[in-house]
Scaffold this active site. Sequence first.
Site, PDB file in Angstrom:
ATOM      1  N   HIS A 153     -20.167  12.837   1.726  1.00  0.00           N
ATOM      2  CA  HIS A 153     -20.655  13.980   2.497  1.00  0.00           C
ATOM      3  C   HIS A 153     -20.255  15.319   1.880  1.00  0.00           C
ATOM      4  O   HIS A 153     -20.748  16.366   2.288  1.00  0.00           O
ATOM      5  CB  HIS A 153     -20.169  13.904   3.952  1.00  0.00           C
ATOM      6  CG  HIS A 153     -18.680  13.871   4.103  1.00  0.00           C
ATOM      7  ND1 HIS A 153     -17.938  12.718   4.000  1.00  0.00           N
ATOM      8  CD2 HIS A 153     -17.789  14.861   4.353  1.00  0.00           C
ATOM      9  CE1 HIS A 153     -16.664  12.997   4.180  1.00  0.00           C
ATOM     10  NE2 HIS A 153     -16.543  14.285   4.406  1.00  0.00           N
ATOM     11  N   ARG A 161      -3.261  -6.236  -3.344  1.00  0.00           N
ATOM     12  CA  ARG A 161      -3.405  -7.101  -2.181  1.00  0.00           C
ATOM     13  C   ARG A 161      -3.980  -8.467  -2.579  1.00  0.00           C
ATOM     14  O   ARG A 161      -4.632  -8.616  -3.614  1.00  0.00           O
ATOM     15  CB  ARG A 161      -4.308  -6.449  -1.135  1.00  0.00           C
ATOM     16  CG  ARG A 161      -5.693  -6.102  -1.649  1.00  0.00           C
ATOM     17  CD  ARG A 161      -6.476  -5.243  -0.675  1.00  0.00           C
ATOM     18  NE  ARG A 161      -7.787  -4.884  -1.210  1.00  0.00           N
ATOM     19  CZ  ARG A 161      -8.022  -3.848  -1.994  1.00  0.00           C
ATOM     20  NH1 ARG A 161      -7.022  -3.044  -2.338  1.00  0.00           N
ATOM     21  NH2 ARG A 161      -9.239  -3.593  -2.446  1.00  0.00           N
ATOM     22  N   HIS A 194       2.503  12.191  -0.511  1.00  0.00           N
ATOM     23  CA  HIS A 194       2.076  13.576  -0.361  1.00  0.00           C
ATOM     24  C   HIS A 194       3.264  14.479  -0.710  1.00  0.00           C
ATOM     25  O   HIS A 194       4.233  14.550   0.049  1.00  0.00           O
ATOM     26  CB  HIS A 194       1.614  13.862   1.063  1.00  0.00           C
ATOM     27  CG  HIS A 194       0.326  13.192   1.428  1.00  0.00           C
ATOM     28  ND1 HIS A 194      -0.888  13.637   0.943  1.00  0.00           N
ATOM     29  CD2 HIS A 194       0.064  12.112   2.219  1.00  0.00           C
ATOM     30  CE1 HIS A 194      -1.853  12.861   1.429  1.00  0.00           C
ATOM     31  NE2 HIS A 194      -1.303  11.930   2.192  1.00  0.00           N
ATOM     32  N   HIS A 232      -4.617   8.215 -17.287  1.00  0.00           N
ATOM     33  CA  HIS A 232      -5.622   7.198 -17.590  1.00  0.00           C
ATOM     34  C   HIS A 232      -5.215   6.336 -18.784  1.00  0.00           C
ATOM     35  O   HIS A 232      -5.561   5.147 -18.832  1.00  0.00           O
ATOM     36  CB  HIS A 232      -6.982   7.858 -17.807  1.00  0.00           C
ATOM     37  CG  HIS A 232      -7.700   8.135 -16.527  1.00  0.00           C
ATOM     38  ND1 HIS A 232      -8.549   7.229 -15.933  1.00  0.00           N
ATOM     39  CD2 HIS A 232      -7.675   9.215 -15.705  1.00  0.00           C
ATOM     40  CE1 HIS A 232      -9.019   7.728 -14.805  1.00  0.00           C
ATOM     41  NE2 HIS A 232      -8.510   8.932 -14.641  1.00  0.00           N
ATOM     42  N   ASN A 275      -2.637   0.385  -4.193  1.00  0.00           N
ATOM     43  CA  ASN A 275      -2.730  -0.768  -3.319  1.00  0.00           C
ATOM     44  C   ASN A 275      -2.897  -2.011  -4.173  1.00  0.00           C
ATOM     45  O   ASN A 275      -3.718  -2.022  -5.086  1.00  0.00           O
ATOM     46  CB  ASN A 275      -3.920  -0.621  -2.356  1.00  0.00           C
ATOM     47  CG  ASN A 275      -4.089  -1.830  -1.456  1.00  0.00           C
ATOM     48  OD1 ASN A 275      -4.754  -2.794  -1.803  1.00  0.00           O
ATOM     49  ND2 ASN A 275      -3.477  -1.757  -0.289  1.00  0.00           N
ATOM     50  N   SER A 291       0.846  -1.183   0.000  1.00  0.00           N
ATOM     51  CA  SER A 291       0.000   0.000   0.000  1.00  0.00           C
ATOM     52  C   SER A 291       0.889   1.242   0.000  1.00  0.00           C
ATOM     53  O   SER A 291       1.860   1.315   0.757  1.00  0.00           O
ATOM     54  CB  SER A 291      -0.903   0.004   1.231  1.00  0.00           C
ATOM     55  OG  SER A 291      -1.730   1.152   1.243  1.00  0.00           O
ATOM     56  N   HIS A 329      -2.085   7.278  -4.801  1.00  0.00           N
ATOM     57  CA  HIS A 329      -2.330   6.115  -3.935  1.00  0.00           C
ATOM     58  C   HIS A 329      -2.323   4.862  -4.789  1.00  0.00           C
ATOM     59  O   HIS A 329      -2.839   4.864  -5.910  1.00  0.00           O
ATOM     60  CB  HIS A 329      -3.686   6.245  -3.231  1.00  0.00           C
ATOM     61  CG  HIS A 329      -4.218   4.945  -2.707  1.00  0.00           C
ATOM     62  ND1 HIS A 329      -5.228   4.251  -3.346  1.00  0.00           N
ATOM     63  CD2 HIS A 329      -3.868   4.201  -1.625  1.00  0.00           C
ATOM     64  CE1 HIS A 329      -5.489   3.143  -2.672  1.00  0.00           C
ATOM     65  NE2 HIS A 329      -4.685   3.084  -1.628  1.00  0.00           N
TER      66      HIS A 329
END
Length: 303
Positions: free
Chosen positions: A168, A107, A93, A138, A105, A89, A103
């Site tokens: 949110h 797994r 920044h 992309h 990951n 992972s 980011h």
Amino acid sequence: MKEEISEYFKNLQDKICKSIETTDDKGRFKEDNWTHATGGGGRTRIMNKGRIIEKGGVNFSAVEGQISTSLKTMLKVKENLDFFATGVSIVMHPENPFVPIIHMNVRYFELSDGQSWFGGGIDLTPHYIDMKQAKWFHEKLKAACDTHDEKYYEAFKNWADDYFYIQHRNETRGIGGIFYDYLKPNVEIPQTKTTHTKDEIFAFSKSVGESFAPIYTELMHSNYSKAYTSEEKKWQLIRRGRYAEFNLVWDRGTKFGLETNGRTESILMSLPPHADWDYNFEVKPSTKEAETQKMLVKGTNWF
């Protein structure tokens, strides 16, 4: 096969750390080895205050044990099963607001009843969206997907749009990328209506993992020397705040790590070193910040 997969992920961590260190040309990863309470452990590697990377983490883990009651609910199983989970992972920044957050990951997870699956993906969070770089990013991910299944990119791009969504705030975390989970050997993937062997899915996960360093080192090279103002740095801190909100409120990886009694410092290494939450922050109209904000929507065709 779990030992082979775990060893590959460990070597992937080594390769990515070397590439980032070479490109940064100042920062060095410090390694923190740890053990898991129920078995296994990992290597957390953190870079702080590099030339380009303000804070970055490249984590490897391979842990095992008996699934908890909450994990049973999450995985929809009733038996007392053992689990094995391994992966890499990464979160970076950067110092410069024109270098994007990234980011990745990859797994692998298996249960003692014979079930196993792969998951992972890469997504990009520019503080300022550059359409040319977004398209290039992309394109690279599509090329990695198309080598294995031409249906992968569209399906996993849409999955990423849905997953990396700050509900949110009614906005995406960034420009997305690809995301996939529960890819089980010889089981139809609902998003693509295709099936693949365990070796084929593992090969795809390898392509995802190996695409990280060439993609991100190019973005580092292209953007790290651009001049920026205090206002642009302020916007970076606001966007970092939104990034932290997603990871703490919505990210399944964070929840899974905590549910399996994972190492808190390693789980939360994804958080930025500094971030801002101005009350009722509003973007000024007709600014670069407003242009980026308008593009944080699902379903954007970056081509």
